[in-house]
Design a protein around this motif. Structure first.
Motif, mmCIF file in Angstrom:
data_model
loop_
_atom_site.group_PDB
_atom_site.id
_atom_site.type_symbol
_atom_site.label_atom_id
_atom_site.label_comp_id
_atom_site.label_asym_id
_atom_site.label_seq_id
_atom_site.Cartn_x
_atom_site.Cartn_y
_atom_site.Cartn_z
ATOM 1 N N MET A 22 0.835 -1.203 0.000
ATOM 2 C CA MET A 22 0.000 0.000 0.000
ATOM 3 C C MET A 22 0.867 1.249 0.000
ATOM 4 S SD MET A 22 -2.893 -1.054 2.796
ATOM 5 C CE MET A 22 -3.964 -2.465 2.564
ATOM 6 N N ASN A 23 1.906 1.241 0.819
ATOM 7 C CA ASN A 23 2.797 2.399 0.865
ATOM 8 C C ASN A 23 3.498 2.614 -0.476
ATOM 9 O OD1 ASN A 23 2.092 2.704 3.537
ATOM 10 N ND2 ASN A 23 3.901 1.656 4.330
ATOM 11 N N MET A 24 3.877 1.511 -1.134
ATOM 12 C CA MET A 24 4.488 1.639 -2.453
ATOM 13 C C MET A 24 3.506 2.252 -3.443
ATOM 14 S SD MET A 24 6.510 -1.989 -2.738
ATOM 15 C CE MET A 24 6.916 -1.753 -4.453
ATOM 16 N N PHE A 25 2.245 1.851 -3.355
ATOM 17 C CA PHE A 25 1.243 2.335 -4.306
ATOM 18 C C PHE A 25 0.999 3.831 -4.136
ATOM 19 C CE2 PHE A 25 -2.947 3.183 -5.949
ATOM 20 C CZ PHE A 25 -3.019 2.388 -7.091
ATOM 21 N N VAL A 26 0.827 4.259 -2.913
ATOM 22 C CA VAL A 26 0.518 5.682 -2.684
ATOM 23 C C VAL A 26 1.775 6.524 -2.617
ATOM 24 C CG1 VAL A 26 -1.592 5.105 -1.476
ATOM 25 C CG2 VAL A 26 0.500 5.421 -0.170
ATOM 26 N N ASP A 27 2.957 5.883 -2.735
ATOM 27 C CA ASP A 27 4.229 6.623 -2.720
ATOM 28 C C ASP A 27 4.331 7.462 -1.457
ATOM 29 O OD1 ASP A 27 5.981 8.964 -4.867
ATOM 30 O OD2 ASP A 27 6.713 7.315 -3.631
ATOM 31 N N GLU A 28 4.156 6.777 -0.325
ATOM 32 C CA GLU A 28 4.051 7.466 0.960
ATOM 33 C C GLU A 28 5.364 8.119 1.351
ATOM 34 O OE1 GLU A 28 3.768 5.001 4.395
ATOM 35 O OE2 GLU A 28 2.317 6.323 5.326
ATOM 36 N N GLY A 29 5.316 9.394 1.729
ATOM 37 C CA GLY A 29 6.478 10.099 2.250
ATOM 38 C C GLY A 29 6.280 10.375 3.715
ATOM 39 N N HIS A 30 6.789 11.529 4.199
ATOM 40 C CA HIS A 30 6.593 11.904 5.595
ATOM 41 C C HIS A 30 5.273 12.642 5.695
ATOM 42 C CE1 HIS A 30 10.632 10.674 6.691
ATOM 43 N NE2 HIS A 30 11.075 11.307 5.621
ATOM 44 N N THR A 31 4.262 11.915 6.134
ATOM 45 C CA THR A 31 2.930 12.514 6.222
ATOM 46 C C THR A 31 2.745 13.117 7.596
ATOM 47 O OG1 THR A 31 2.017 10.404 6.939
ATOM 48 C CG2 THR A 31 1.981 10.887 4.583
ATOM 49 N N SER A 32 2.109 14.238 7.607
ATOM 50 C CA SER A 32 1.848 14.914 8.882
ATOM 51 C C SER A 32 0.455 14.589 9.352
ATOM 52 C CB SER A 32 1.996 16.425 8.705
ATOM 53 O OG SER A 32 1.113 16.875 7.705
#
Length: 1285
Positions: free
Chosen positions: A567-577
Motif C-alpha cells: 500500500m505504501n508503495m502504491f501511494v508513494d508514501e512520504g513523511h505525512t503529517s
C-alpha cells in the motif's frame, strides 16, 4: 685439520646420498655428478671463490639438483633393476647415518635425518608425527650436547654444514643441520613441503631455547636470498620460503616468551621485533601476493604482545610509519587492515594512523562520507586476491555492524507498521547512527566505487553484501539493496552469457537463504527488488525470485506487513503529517496535490504505473498459497479488499488523505492520481477477489444468522460507508441511469442479505447467496463499463421479485411491473438475462453467472434450454462462394443435420472469411418444436423461432459486434461468437451434471451432436468442437444416469438410432478434383474418426435407454427393422463402411437384438456376394451363438438351446455349404472359415444334433467338408453313432 675435512666431507657425502635416496636415484653417472657438486661446495667453503657470496652455494646446489631431477626419472624408467639397488643404497645410508649421527664418540643420542622425508607428505597426520619425532630426537641430542664438557671433540668429529658462522654456536651439530634444512625445505614446492617444514621449524624453535632468534632471522635471509641468476619459479619459491619461515618464527611464541620472562633483555627484543617487522614489510613490498600474508604474520605477533609494548616499541618501527603514510596514495588495503587491528588492540588514538584512520577514532568518523572517499583507493585494490575476499572487509563489517541485531527489533517495527492510525516509533540515536553509517558505506564504497568499476570489483561488491547479510537487521535492508545494486543485478541476470551471471545468481540464492522463514526479511527483499525495478524484476531477469518469495508467507502478521508495504508503495508514501479530524470524516489540509516536496519524485512518475500495476496484481495473489484458518484469512481478504476498493472506485476531492471515525481508518491516495487503467485494474482485482471468496465458501448453509466471513456483504457495507463520506467521490461520474442502477443494486443486495438471514436451513439460501454475488459483480461491471448494464439490472430485479415474493418488495417504476396474464416464465427471463450478460462478461462475472445457474438449473424450462441451444447452433452468414453441390435435399440422407458431402476432405479444408459478413438478419438455427417426435430433426432456417426469440438472438449478436468494435485490433466477430458459445456450453454442462436423468437430456444431446458434426464447427474453432465432444462423452454417454420415464418416446429413440447407425456407416470421401495438403487431409481424417466415434457411442447410449424401458418385441419391431436395414447395407452395398466390431459390440451389450436377427443374419451371410463381408460376418454369427447357446448343465437350458439350434439348422447348414464350397484363397480368411466351422461342429456335437445336421448337408457338401476341413469334419461324423442323435 685433514681429519676434520675428511669428517666434514664424509658427512656431506652422506647427506648427498640421503637426498639421492629420497629422490629415487641409484645410477653411477648421477653419483659422479653429486661428487663434483660436493667438491665444488668444499672449494667454495674454503674461500677458493671469494667473488661469490657464501649464501649462494646452497642455492646453486639446489639448482643443480633440480636440473638432475629429469635425469633421475629418466634413468629410473630405463633401469628396471634400480629398485633393488636403491634399497641397498638406502640400507647402507641408514647404517652410515646411524654410525655417524648416532654417536661419533658414543656421547650423543641418535638423530634420524630420514624424518625430513615425511615432512613433505600430503597426509596431515604423517607430517605431524614426523614433526613430533624430529623435535623429540633433536631435543634429546641438544640436551646431551649441553651436558658434554668437551664440545670441541664433538664439533671436530661432526659439523654437518656448520662450519660457517651461522650464530648457532650453542647448538648441537645435528640441531644446526636440522635448522638449516628446515629453512631450505620451506622453499620447496614439492607436495606439502612448505607446510611440513614450516611446522617443524615452528615447533623446534618454540621448544629448544638454544636457537637464537637474531641468528635464525639472519640465517633465513642468507639461506633464502634471491640472486640475480634466479628466474620466475625459483624467485617465487625463495620468497614463499622466507614467508613461511617468518611465519614459523612468529608463531613459535619465542619473542613474547623471552620478552615476558626477562625484562632486562627487552631492549634487545624490542630492536629484534622491529627488525622482524621491517623484514616482513620488506618482503611484502616485493610481490603483491606476499602483502596480505605478511601482514597476517605481523598481526599474529601483535595479538601476542602487550599493549604498552605495542605503543612504545612496535609503533615506532620506521617502516610501519612509512606504510601508513603512503597507504591511501598507492591503495594499500593491508595497511588499512593493520591499522584497524592495531587500533583495536591498543584502544588508543595514535598520530601514526592519522593518514589512514580518523583522529580521534570513532566508527561514525571512520564511515563518514569524506573519510570513506579517502579510503576508496585502498579498498578498490583489495580485489587482487579474488575469488577470496580480502581480510580487511570482515574487519570493516564487524565495525559497521558490531553485533548481529536480533530480529525482535524488526518484529516491533513490523507490529508498529500495522498500527496505521498511530505515529510510528521514533528510532533511537544508536539506530539512526547505524543507519547513517551503513548508508554512507553503501553510497560511497558499494555504489560510488565498486559498482561503477570493473567486473572484479562488482563481484567484490556482491561478496561484501553477503558478509553484511548475517548481521543486517531487516529494517536496514532497504539501504543495502539500493536502486543501483538492483539495476546491476537486473543487467547481469538478463544475459546468461554475462561474466557475472553466476555471481548474481549465487547472490540471489544466498539472499533467499537469508530470508528463510522470516516474513519481515521476506517483505524487505520483495519490496526492495520490485521498488527499484518498477515491478519488473522477474520479467527482466527471467527468474522467479519474487514470485517464489511471495508464495512462502505463512503467518497473518507477515501477510499484513507485506500488504501494508505494498500500500505504501502504491501511494508513494512520504513523511505525512497528522491532520485534524472532524467527528465523522476529515480531509488532509496539509497535503496539497503536487506539493513542492514531491516534485523531485516527478522524474520517476513515467514508470510509476508499472509498479502500481504490479502492486494491484500482487495483492490478491498473496491468498493463493496462504494456509491460514478461515478467520485469519478473512482478515487478510478484508485488508486487500478495502485497499483495492479505495484506490479503484474512489478518489479524494480535497486532498490525498481522508479519515473516517465510523470505520476508524485513514485512507490515502497517491498525490499524483493513478491512471484510469490502474483504477479499472483495481476493480477487476476486486471482482477476482470476490469470486475467489465465493468459490472457497462452497455451498452456503446459514442458521438464522449471516455468516461472519461473508466478504461480499462486507464489501457492500464498506462501499456504502465510503459513498456517504462527502469528501470522497467515485473515480468516474455516472449517468442518471447508471446511478439509479447502482442504487437499486445496493438496495436489492441489502434485501437479499436480509432474506438470506431469515432463510435458515432452507434450500433457497444458496440461491439468494449466488444472486447476491451476481449483483455485486454486476455493480462492479456498471462502474467498469457504464451505460451497458442498466437493462440487465432491471431484469435481475424482476427475477428477484418473482422468485422471492415478500411483503417488502422493492419499489419499482411502472415499466418494471409484471403483467400477471402475459408475463414470461421466471426462468426464461433469468436465462435470457444471464445470456445477455455472457458475451461481455469478465471471468469473475461468468463465475457468478454459473453459480446462479447452478442453483436455478432444476427449474429451467424447455424454452430456456432451446434458447441456449440456438446460440450453440448459430452461425454467421456463410461464404457467398459456397459450392451448390454441398446442399442435399434428401431428408433421409440428412443425418443429425449433416449432409453426406460435408464429411468430404475438401470441404473441411475450405476457409470462410467471416469478417466480411456484417448482416445480422441471417436466419438462425431452427428450434426443434416437435422435440418429442424427433428432437434431433433441425435445419438452418428460422421457421421455429418466434419474434421474441429472434429479437433476443439479434441482441446477443449485436453485443458481440459491439464488443468487437470496442477492441481495437482485437478479436473478430467470429471468435467472439465462439467465446460466447463456449460460455453457454459451460451452463449446459452444469445443467447436464445436475439433471442427467431428465428427458430434456435428449434435446440437449440431439442439438449438441448436430452442432458437432457440422464441418463449420471444427473449421472456426477446434476448441469448440473438442468442448462439445467432451460434454457429450462425460456428461451424457458416461453419466451415472440417463433419461427415463414415459416422457421419453420410443419413436424419438428409433429416429435417433436410425440416423446414428447410418452416420456410423458413412464412408470417408475425397473429391477427385481436390489435391489437399497433408495437414488438411489429417484434419479431415481426424474429424471423420470423431464423427464415427460419436455415432457409435450414441448408438450404445440410445440402446441403453431403450433397454431400460423393457419394451415388448412387437413394440421393438421398428428397431429390428432398422438393424435389418443396416445388415442389408453391410452385405449388399459397398458404400456402407460400418464396422463388424461395432455390430459385434452391440450384440454383446444387447443380446436380445442378436437373438432376433440371428436367422436373418445367417441368410444374408450365406447369400453374401462379397467373400470379405461373408468371412468378416462370421464373428457376428459366433457372438450371437455364444449368447443363445446356454452354458448351463440343467436339462431345461440344454433343451432350449437344442430347440433353437434345430430351428436354424437349415440356415446354418446352408452357410457351412457356402463356406466350404467357396473356400477363400487367402490364408487368413481360410483359417477363419476353418475356425468357424470347427466351432459350429463342436456346438452341434455337444447338443446331440449331429445326425440332423448331416442330413441337412448334401453329399457334395459333405465331400467338400471332408476335403476342406478334414479331421474337424470326421470328428463330428463320429458323433452321429451316438444313440441320442
Amino acid at each position: 685439520m685433514g681429519s676434520k675435512k675428511r669428517s666434514s666431507g664424509s658427512v656431506e657425502e652422506v647427506d648427498n646420498l640421503v637426498d639421492s635416496n629420497t629422490e629415487n636415484v641409484a645410477s653411477n653417472p648421477l653419483k659422479k655428478k653429486l661428487k663434483k657438486c660436493k667438491k665444488k661446495d668444499e672449494e667454495t667453503a674454503h674461500g677458493d671463490a671469494p667473488a661469490v657470496p657464501s649464501s649462494v652455494k646452497p642455492m646453486e646446489r639446489r639448482k643443480e639438483r633440480k636440473a638432475l631431477d629429469k635425469e633421475r626419472h629418466r634413468l629410473a624408467l630405463e633401469n628396471q633393476e634400480s629398485k633393488p639397488k636403491l634399497m641397498e643404497v638406502e640400507k647402507d645410508v641408514n647404517e652410515t647415518r646411524g654410525q655417524i649421527l648416532g654417536s661419533s664418540n658414543g656421547d650423543l643420542p641418535e638423530f634420524h635425518i630420514g624424518v625430513f622425508k615425511d615432512l613433505a607428505s600430503a597426509d596431515v597426520s604423517v607430517r605431524e608425527a614426523a614433526v613430533e619425532r624430529l623435535v623429540t630426537e633433536l631435543q634429546a641430542v641438544q640436551n646431551a650436547y649441553e651436558m658434554v664438557e668437551n664440545k670441541e671433540v664433538i664439533e671436530g668429529g661432526l659439523k654437518l654444514e656448520a662450519e660457517k658462522d651461522d650464530g648457532l654456536n650453542n647448538c648441537a651439530p645435528s640441531l644446526r643441520y636440522a635448522v638449516r634444512r628446515l629453512i631450505r625445505g620451506a622453499s620447496s614446492s614439492r607436495e606439502c613441503a612448505r607446510q611440513g617444514f614450516a611446522l617443524g621449524l615452528t615447533v623446534l624453535v618454540g621448544t629448544i631455547p638454544s636457537i637464537k632468534l637474531d641468528s635464525l632471522l639472519k640465517l633465513i635471509v642468507d639461506l633464502l636470498e634471491v640472486s640475480s641468476s634466479m628466474k620466475g619459479q625459483e624467485i617465487r619459491d625463495c620468497l614463499l620460503g622466507r614467508l613461511f619461515a617468518y611465519g614459523a618464527l612468529a608463531r613459535s611464541g619465542r619473542m613474547t616468551q623471552e620478552w615476558m620472562s626477562d625484562q632486562s633483555i627487552s631492549p634487545n627484543m624490542s630492536s629484534f621485533i622491529k627488525e622482524f617487522i621491517n623484514a616482513l614489510l620488506s618482503l611484502a613490498s616485493k610481490k603483491r601476493y606476499l602483502q596480505e600474508p605478511s601482514i597476517e604474520i605481523i598481526l599474529d605477533l601483535v595479538e601476542k604482545l602487550p599493549t604498552d609494548f605495542l605503543l612504545n616499541h612496535v609503533l615506532e618501527t620506521p617502516g610501519l610509519r612509512e606504510w601508513f603514510e603512503g597507504a591511501t596514495d598507492v591503495g594499500n588495503p593491508d595497511a588499512l587492515l593493520l591499522a584497524l587491528k592495531i587500533r583495536d588492540k591498543i584502544s588508543v588514538d595514535s598520530v601514526i594512523f592519522s593518514n589512514i584512520l580518523p583522529y580521534p577514532f570513532t566508527p561514525s568518523r571512520l564511515f563518514a562520507s569524506d573519510h570513506l572517499s579517502s579510503l576508496v583507493n585502498c579498498l578498490k585494490e583489495s580485489t587482487f586476491c579474488q575469488p577470496r575476499i580480502h581480510s580487511v572487509w570482515p574487519v570493516l563489517v564487524s565495525i559497521l555492524l558490531p553485533d548481529a541485531v536480533l530480529q525482535v527489533e524488526d518484529m516491533v517495527s513490523a507490529s508498529n507498521s500495522l498500527k496505521k492510525h498511530k505515529k510510528g516509533r521514533k528510532p533511537s540515536s544508536s539506530e539512526e547512527e547505524t543507519s547513517k553509517i551503513i548508508q554512507n558505506f553503501c553510497e560511497v564504497i558499494i555504489e560510488g566505487s565498486l559498482l561503477l568499476s570493473s567486473h572484479d570489483r562488482k563481484h567484490l561488491a556482491f561478496d561484501i553484501l553477503l558478509l553484511l547479510l548475517p548481521r543486517l537487521p531487516a529494517s536496514l535492508f532497504p539501504i543495502v539493496l539500493s536502486y543501483k545494486l538492483v539495476q546491476c543485478l537486473m543487467d547481469t541476470l538478463s544475459t546468461k552469457d554475462s561474466w557475472l551471471y553466476k555471481v548474481a545468481e549465487h547472490f540471489l540464492k544466498e539472499l533467499s537463504d537469508w530470508v528463510g522463514n522470516d516474513d519481515v526479511r521476506r517483505v524487505a527483499v520483495i519490496v526492495a527488488l520490485q521498488k527499484h525495478s518498477n515491478g519488473k524484476f522477474d520479467n527482466v531477469t527471467r527468474t522467479k525470485t519474487v514470485k517464489t518469495l511471495m508464495t512462502e508467507f505463512m503467518t497473518e502478521a507477515g501477510c499484513m506487513l507485506f500488504i501494508q508495504n505494498l500500500m505504501n508503495m502504491f501511494v508513494d508514501e512520504g513523511h505525512t503529517s497528522e491532520e485534524p479530524s472532524d467527528q465523522s470524516q476529515t480531509t488532509d489540509d496539509n497535503s496539497e496535490i503536487g506539493s513542492i516536496e514531491d516534485k523531485d519524485s516527478g522524474s520517476a512518475m513515467g514508470n510509476s504505473d508499472f509498479l502500481k500495476i504490479w502492486v494491484v496484481e500482487s495483492l490478491p495473489s498473496i491468498l493463493k498459497c496462504l494456509k491460514l484458518d478461515s478467520e485469519a484469512k478473512f482478515r487478510v481478504q478484508k485488508e486487500i479488499l478495502k485497499f483495492l476498493t479505495v484506490q479503484g472506485l474512489f478518489s479524494a476531492s480535497l486532498g490525498s488523505e481522508v479519515t473516517s471515525f465510523e470505520l476508524q481508518e485513514k485512507f490515502r491516495w497517491p498525490k499524483v492520481a493513478a491512471s484510469s487503467a490502474t483504477c479499472k485494474m483495481c476493480i477487476e482485482q476486486v471482482q477476482l477477489l470476490l469470486a475467489s471468496a465465493q468459490k472457497m465458501e462452497g455451498p452456503h448453509s446459514l442458521a438464522n444468522v449471516l455468516e461472519p466471513n461473508d466478504l461480499g456483504s462486507y464489501f457492500m457495507r464498506f462501499l456504502s460507508t465510503l459513498r456517504n463520506i462527502p469528501s470522497i467521490s467515485l473515480f468516474r461520474p455516472l449517468s442518471n441511469e447508471d446511478e439509479k442502477a447502482l442504487e437499486r443494486l445496493q438496495e436489492m443486495e441489502t434485501r437479499l442479505s436480509r432474506e438470506e438471514r431469515n432463510c435458515g436451513h432452507s434450500t433457497d439460501v444458496n440461491k439468494l447467496h449466488a444472486l447476491k454475488y451476481l449483483l455485486i459483480q454486476l455493480l462492479l461491471q456498471v462502474l467498469l463499463r457504464p451505460g451497458e448494464f442498466s437493462e440487465a439490472v432491471s431484469e435481475l430485479v424482476i427475477c428477484y421479485k418473482k422468485a422471492f415474493a415478500a411483503s417488502d418488495l422493492l419499489d419499482t417504476s411502472g415499466e418494471d411491473e409484471l403483467d400477471s396474464d402475459g408475463s414470461p416464465e421466471l426462468m426464461d427471463v433469468l436465462v435470457d438475462t444471464l445470456l445477455s450478460l455472457l458475451p461481455q462478461s469478465s471471468a469473475p462475472m461468468r463465475s457468478a453467472i454459473e453459480q446462479v445457474f447452478k442453483y436455478f438449473c432444476d427449474e429451467v424450462t424447455n424454452d430456456g434450454l432451446l434458447q441456449m441451444l440456438r446460440v450453440i447452433k448459430k452461425d454467421l452468414k456463410p461464404a457467398r462462394h459456397q459450392e451448390p453441390d454441398s446442399e442435399d435435399d434428401d431428408d433421409d440422407e440428412d443425418f443429425l443435420g449433416i449432409e453426406e458431402d460435408e464429411i468430404d476432405e475438401a470441404e473441411i479444408g475450405e476457409t470462410v472469411e467471416i469478417e466480411e459478413q456484417t448482416d445480422d438478419s441471417e436466419a438462425v438455427v431452427e428450434a426443434d418444436e416437435a422435440v418429442k417426435e424427433s428432437p434431433i430433426d433441425s435445419d438452418d432456417s428460422d421457421g421455429g423461432m418466434d419474434d421474441d426469440a429472434m429479437f433476443r438472438m439479434d441482441t446477443y449478436l449485436a453485443q458481440i459486434f459491439k464488443e468487437r468494435k470496442n477492441q481495437a485490433g482485437g478479436e473478430t466477430a467470429q471468435s467472439q461468437l465462439v467465446l460466447f458459445k463456449l460460455r453457454v456450453l459451460s451452463l449446459l454442462e452444469i445443467y447436464l451434471h445436475a439433471n442427467p436423468g431428465k428427458p430434456q437430456v435428449l434435446t440437449l444431446y440431439s442439438n449438441l451432436a448436430s452442432a458437432l458434426v457440422k464441418p463449420h464447427t471444427t473449421e472456426i474453432s477446434e476448441q469448440l468442437g473438442q468442448r462439445i465432444w467432451g460434454i457429450l462423452q462425460k456428461k451424457i454417454f458416461k453419466a451415472k444416469d440417463f433419461p427415463k420415464g414415459e416422457a421419453v418416446q420410443l419413436s424419438t429413440l428409433e429416429s435417433l438410432l436410425e440416423k446414428n447407425l447410418k452416420l456410423a456407416s458413412k464412408p470417408f470421401k475425397r473429391k477427385k478434383s481436390a489435391v489437399p495438403s497433408k495437414k488438411k487431409q489429417s484434419a479431415s481424417w481426424k474429424r471423420h474418426k470423431m464423427i464415427i466415434s460419436l455415432a457409435q457411442n450414441s448408438t450404445y447410449w440410445i440402446l441403453k435407454i431403450i433397454d431400460a424401458r423393457k419394451f415388448s418385441d412387437s413394440e421393438l419391431h421398428r428397431v429390428f427393422d432398422i438393424f435389418k436395414g443396416v445388415l442389408v447395407g453391410y452385405f449388399d452395398s459397398k458404400k456402407s463402411q460400418i464396422k463388424s466390431e461395432f455390430l459385434k459390440e452391440i450384440f454383446r451389450r444387447r443380446p436380445w437384438i442378436g437373438h432376433h436377427l440371428f436367422g436373418f443374419l445367417l441368410e444374408k451371410c450365406g447369400s453374401a456376394k462379397s467373400e470379405f463381408r461373408r468371412v468378416d460376418a462370421l464373428d457376428l454369427v459366433m457372438e450371437i451363438l455364444k449368447s443363445m447357446v446356454s452354458s448351463g448343465t440343467d436339462e431345461s437350458s440344454r433343451n432350449a438351446s437344442k430347440k433353437m439350434l434345430k430351428n436354424h439348422l437349415q440356415k446354418l447348414s446352408h452357410l457351412v455349404k457356402e463356406l466350404v464350397m467357396n473356400m477363400p484363397e487367402n490364408k487368413s480368411r481360410r483359417a477363419e472359415v476353418r475356425k468357424f466351422c470347427g466351432k459350429i461342429f463342436q456346438i452341434v456335437s455337444i447338443h446331440d444334433i449331429t445326425k440332423s445336421f448331416l442330413k441337412e448337408l448334401a453329399p457334395e457338401t459333405q465331400a467338400a467338408c471332408e476335403l476342406q476341413l478334414g479331421e474337424l469334419f470326421h470328428n463330428m461324423k463320429k458323433a452321429k453313432d451316438n444313440p441320442k442323435n
